[in-house]
Design a protein around this motif. Structure first.
Motif, PDB file in Angstrom:
ATOM      1  N   GLU A  30       0.832  -1.204   0.000  1.00 35.15           N
ATOM      2  CA  GLU A  30       0.000   0.000   0.000  1.00 35.15           C
ATOM      3  C   GLU A  30       0.865   1.251   0.000  1.00 35.15           C
ATOM      4  OE1 GLU A  30      -4.184  -1.013   2.169  1.00 35.15           O
ATOM      5  OE2 GLU A  30      -2.435  -0.824   3.475  1.00 35.15           O
ATOM      6  N   ASN A  31       1.931   1.232   0.794  1.00 34.50           N
ATOM      7  CA  ASN A  31       2.879   2.347   0.842  1.00 34.50           C
ATOM      8  C   ASN A  31       3.500   2.597  -0.531  1.00 34.50           C
ATOM      9  OD1 ASN A  31       5.412   3.136   3.390  1.00 34.50           O
ATOM     10  ND2 ASN A  31       3.630   4.251   2.750  1.00 34.50           N
ATOM     11  N   LEU A  32       3.966   1.532  -1.168  1.00 33.46           N
ATOM     12  CA  LEU A  32       4.619   1.649  -2.466  1.00 33.46           C
ATOM     13  C   LEU A  32       3.643   2.103  -3.546  1.00 33.46           C
ATOM     14  CD1 LEU A  32       6.763  -1.606  -2.288  1.00 33.46           C
ATOM     15  CD2 LEU A  32       7.602   0.739  -2.064  1.00 33.46           C
ATOM     16  N   LEU A  33       2.408   1.632  -3.464  1.00 29.24           N
ATOM     17  CA  LEU A  33       1.411   2.009  -4.471  1.00 29.24           C
ATOM     18  C   LEU A  33       1.034   3.484  -4.387  1.00 29.24           C
ATOM     19  CD1 LEU A  33      -0.848  -1.161  -4.292  1.00 29.24           C
ATOM     20  CD2 LEU A  33       0.508  -0.417  -6.269  1.00 29.24           C
ATOM     21  N   ARG A  34       1.273   4.083  -3.246  1.00 30.76           N
ATOM     22  CA  ARG A  34       1.055   5.529  -3.107  1.00 30.76           C
ATOM     23  C   ARG A  34       2.245   6.322  -3.633  1.00 30.76           C
ATOM     24  NH1 ARG A  34      -1.381   3.923   1.953  1.00 30.76           N
ATOM     25  NH2 ARG A  34       0.598   4.271   3.049  1.00 30.76           N
ATOM     26  N   GLY A  35       3.266   5.611  -4.122  1.00 33.38           N
ATOM     27  CA  GLY A  35       4.451   6.274  -4.653  1.00 33.38           C
ATOM     28  C   GLY A  35       5.369   6.806  -3.588  1.00 33.38           C
ATOM     29  N   GLN A  36       5.311   6.221  -2.409  1.00 34.67           N
ATOM     30  CA  GLN A  36       6.108   6.686  -1.281  1.00 34.67           C
ATOM     31  C   GLN A  36       7.156   5.642  -0.915  1.00 34.67           C
ATOM     32  OE1 GLN A  36       3.144   7.177   1.742  1.00 34.67           O
ATOM     33  NE2 GLN A  36       2.200   8.973   0.787  1.00 34.67           N
ATOM     34  N   PRO A  37       8.264   6.067  -0.323  1.00 35.38           N
ATOM     35  CA  PRO A  37       9.213   5.098   0.219  1.00 35.38           C
ATOM     36  C   PRO A  37       8.565   4.360   1.383  1.00 35.38           C
ATOM     37  CG  PRO A  37       9.798   7.312   0.902  1.00 35.38           C
ATOM     38  CD  PRO A  37       8.714   7.470  -0.112  1.00 35.38           C
ATOM     39  N   ILE A  38       9.090   3.196   1.702  1.00 32.27           N
ATOM     40  CA  ILE A  38       8.494   2.402   2.780  1.00 32.27           C
ATOM     41  C   ILE A  38       8.654   3.134   4.112  1.00 32.27           C
ATOM     42  CG2 ILE A  38       8.553   0.217   4.025  1.00 32.27           C
ATOM     43  CD1 ILE A  38       9.690  -1.056   1.477  1.00 32.27           C
ATOM     44  N   ASP A  39       7.541   3.411   4.747  1.00 42.21           N
ATOM     45  CA  ASP A  39       7.512   4.050   6.061  1.00 42.21           C
ATOM     46  C   ASP A  39       7.200   2.952   7.078  1.00 42.21           C
ATOM     47  OD1 ASP A  39       6.826   5.374   8.424  1.00 42.21           O
ATOM     48  OD2 ASP A  39       5.955   7.085   7.373  1.00 42.21           O
ATOM     49  N   TRP A  40       8.229   2.353   7.634  1.00 35.52           N
ATOM     50  CA  TRP A  40       8.023   1.184   8.489  1.00 35.52           C
ATOM     51  C   TRP A  40       7.138   1.470   9.697  1.00 35.52           C
ATOM     52  CZ3 TRP A  40       8.453  -3.370   6.621  1.00 35.52           C
ATOM     53  CH2 TRP A  40       9.381  -3.635   5.618  1.00 35.52           C
ATOM     54  N   PRO A  41       7.296   2.577  10.415  1.00 35.04           N
ATOM     55  CA  PRO A  41       6.380   2.831  11.550  1.00 35.04           C
ATOM     56  C   PRO A  41       4.912   2.861  11.126  1.00 35.04           C
ATOM     57  CG  PRO A  41       8.298   4.259  11.721  1.00 35.04           C
ATOM     58  CD  PRO A  41       8.387   3.585  10.384  1.00 35.04           C
ATOM     59  N   ASN A  42       4.620   3.495   9.973  1.00 34.43           N
ATOM     60  CA  ASN A  42       3.241   3.519   9.493  1.00 34.43           C
ATOM     61  C   ASN A  42       2.771   2.124   9.063  1.00 34.43           C
ATOM     62  OD1 ASN A  42       2.742   6.205   9.941  1.00 34.43           O
ATOM     63  ND2 ASN A  42       3.125   6.864   7.845  1.00 34.43           N
ATOM     64  N   CYS A  43       3.668   1.365   8.449  1.00 35.38           N
ATOM     65  CA  CYS A  43       3.316  -0.005   8.060  1.00 35.38           C
ATOM     66  C   CYS A  43       3.020  -0.857   9.294  1.00 35.38           C
ATOM     67  CB  CYS A  43       4.444  -0.637   7.248  1.00 35.38           C
ATOM     68  SG  CYS A  43       4.645   0.057   5.590  1.00 35.38           S
ATOM     69  N   TYR A  44       3.846  -0.698  10.328  1.00 34.85           N
ATOM     70  CA  TYR A  44       3.593  -1.446  11.564  1.00 34.85           C
ATOM     71  C   TYR A  44       2.230  -1.079  12.134  1.00 34.85           C
ATOM     72  CZ  TYR A  44       8.705  -2.183  11.616  1.00 34.85           C
ATOM     73  OH  TYR A  44       9.990  -2.516  11.301  1.00 34.85           O
ATOM     74  N   ALA A  45       1.960   0.227  12.192  1.00 33.35           N
ATOM     75  CA  ALA A  45       0.706   0.698  12.792  1.00 33.35           C
ATOM     76  C   ALA A  45      -0.505   0.188  12.019  1.00 33.35           C
ATOM     77  CB  ALA A  45       0.694   2.223  12.852  1.00 33.35           C
ATOM     78  N   ALA A  46      -0.433   0.243  10.679  1.00 33.09           N
ATOM     79  CA  ALA A  46      -1.550  -0.217   9.848  1.00 33.09           C
ATOM     80  C   ALA A  46      -1.756  -1.727  10.018  1.00 33.09           C
ATOM     81  CB  ALA A  46      -1.287   0.117   8.380  1.00 33.09           C
ATOM     82  N   THR A  47      -0.661  -2.469  10.100  1.00 35.66           N
ATOM     83  CA  THR A  47      -0.739  -3.919  10.266  1.00 35.66           C
ATOM     84  C   THR A  47      -1.371  -4.287  11.591  1.00 35.66           C
ATOM     85  OG1 THR A  47       1.208  -4.252   8.874  1.00 35.66           O
ATOM     86  CG2 THR A  47       0.610  -6.047  10.375  1.00 35.66           C
ATOM     87  N   LEU A  48      -0.917  -3.667  12.658  1.00 32.23           N
ATOM     88  CA  LEU A  48      -1.447  -3.970  13.979  1.00 32.23           C
ATOM     89  C   LEU A  48      -2.918  -3.587  14.084  1.00 32.23           C
ATOM     90  CD1 LEU A  48       1.568  -2.844  16.201  1.00 32.23           C
ATOM     91  CD2 LEU A  48       0.887  -5.180  15.621  1.00 32.23           C
ATOM     92  N   GLU A  49      -3.293  -2.470  13.463  1.00 32.41           N
ATOM     93  CA  GLU A  49      -4.685  -2.024  13.504  1.00 32.41           C
ATOM     94  C   GLU A  49      -5.594  -3.048  12.827  1.00 32.41           C
ATOM     95  OE1 GLU A  49      -7.901   0.281  14.482  1.00 32.41           O
ATOM     96  OE2 GLU A  49      -5.822   0.516  15.129  1.00 32.41           O
ATOM     97  N   ARG A  50      -5.181  -3.552  11.675  1.00 32.84           N
ATOM     98  CA  ARG A  50      -6.014  -4.537  10.979  1.00 32.84           C
ATOM     99  C   ARG A  50      -6.065  -5.865  11.726  1.00 32.84           C
ATOM    100  NH1 ARG A  50      -4.255  -2.106   5.686  1.00 32.84           N
ATOM    101  NH2 ARG A  50      -2.350  -3.333   5.788  1.00 32.84           N
ATOM    102  N   GLN A  51      -4.945  -6.269  12.307  1.00 32.85           N
ATOM    103  CA  GLN A  51      -4.912  -7.561  12.982  1.00 32.85           C
ATOM    104  C   GLN A  51      -5.654  -7.554  14.316  1.00 32.85           C
ATOM    105  OE1 GLN A  51      -3.273 -10.844  12.169  1.00 32.85           O
ATOM    106  NE2 GLN A  51      -3.950  -9.830  10.298  1.00 32.85           N
TER     107      GLN A  51
END
Length: 203
Positions: A30-51
Motif C-alpha cells: 500500500e505504501n509503495l502504491l502511493r508512490g512513497q518510500p516504505i515508512d516502516w512505523p506507518n506499516c507497523y501501525a496499519a498492520t497492527l490495527e487490521r490484525q
C-alpha cells in the motif's frame, strides 16, 4: 512480470505468525502504491490495527529485520504486479473497492480492483482453495444484486493473486459461473442465494 523468489530460508528466519507477516507485506505494498518510500512505523501501525480485529491474533512487541525483509520482498512483488496490470489495461488501480451488502450482510471492502475486475490477494504456501473461489463468487453475487437494485455495478472478472509465489488465476465471471452454477442462470443463482440468506436470518 516475474516475482522475486521468497526462499524457505528467508521465510523461516521470521518468527511472526504468518497472517501477521503477510499483513505487514500488504501494508508495505500500500505504501509503495502511493508512490512513497516504505515508512516502516506507518506499516507497523496499519498492520497492527487490521490484525486487532481478529481476537486470536498475537500482536508482536516489535518486528525483526527478518520480518521486514520478507514483508518488503512480498510487498514489492504485489505492488509491481498490480502496477503492471494497471499499465497494461490502462486502468486506474482502486484500493479497497466497495463490496455492497445484501439483506443482513453488511457492506465490506475488497483488496483491489481494475475497472470491472476484482483482485483478491492470497499469500499462502498452498494452491488457491475452495474458500478463495467461494469468496470471489459471493462478491460477484453481492455486486449482481446491487446492480439489479441500481446500487452499483456487476463485477465482470476476478483475479486471485499470490505475491508470495507469483501464482495468478484470472477468469471472467461468466465462465466461472458456467462451471459452478450447475446450469442455473444468473437470476436463478441470485434467487438461490437470497433464499439461503433469508433462511440464515431466521435462525
Amino acid at each position: 512480470m516475474p516475482v522475486r523468489d521468497l526462499s524457505a530460508e528467508l521465510l523461516s528466519a521470521s518468527h511472526l505468525q504468518r497472517a501477521m507477516l503477510f499483513e505487514l507485506a500488504y501494508s508495505v505494498a500500500e505504501n509503495l502504491l502511493r508512490g512513497q518510500p516504505i515508512d516502516w512505523p506507518n506499516c507497523y501501525a496499519a498492520t497492527l490495527e487490521r490484525q486487532r480485529v481478529y481476537f486470536d491474533a498475537k500482536l508482536p512487541e516489535h518486528f525483526d529485520d527478518a520480518d521486514k525483509k520478507v514483508a518488503e520482498l512480498v510487498g514489492r512483488n504485489l505492488a509491481d504486479v498490480l502496477q503492471q496490470m494497471s499499465a497494461d489495461q490502462e486502468l486506474q488501480l482502486i484500493q479497497k473497492p466497495s463490496i455492497p451488502g445484501f439483506e443482513w450482510i453488511g457492506n465490506g471492502k475488497g483488496d483491489f480492483a481494475l475497472g470491472e475486475s476484482l483482485i483478491e490477494v492470497k499469500s499462502t504456501a498452498k494452491p488457491f482453495a475452495t474458500s478463495d473461489y467461494r469468496q470471489v463468487g459471493i462478491y460477484w453475487l453481492l455486486s449482481y444484486a446491487a446492480a439489479i437494485e441500481g446500487r452499483g455495478t456487476e463485477w465482470k472478472e476476478f483475479v486471485l493473486f499470490n505475491p508470495r509465489s507469483g501464482k495468478k488465476v484470472q477468469l471472467a465471471y461468466d465462465k466461472f459461473l458456467s462451471i459452478v452454477s450447475s446450469g442455473r442462470t444468473k437470476i436463478d443463482t441470485l434467487q438461490l442465494f437470497q433464499s439461503l440468506v433469508g433462511s440464515r436470518r431466521n435462525w
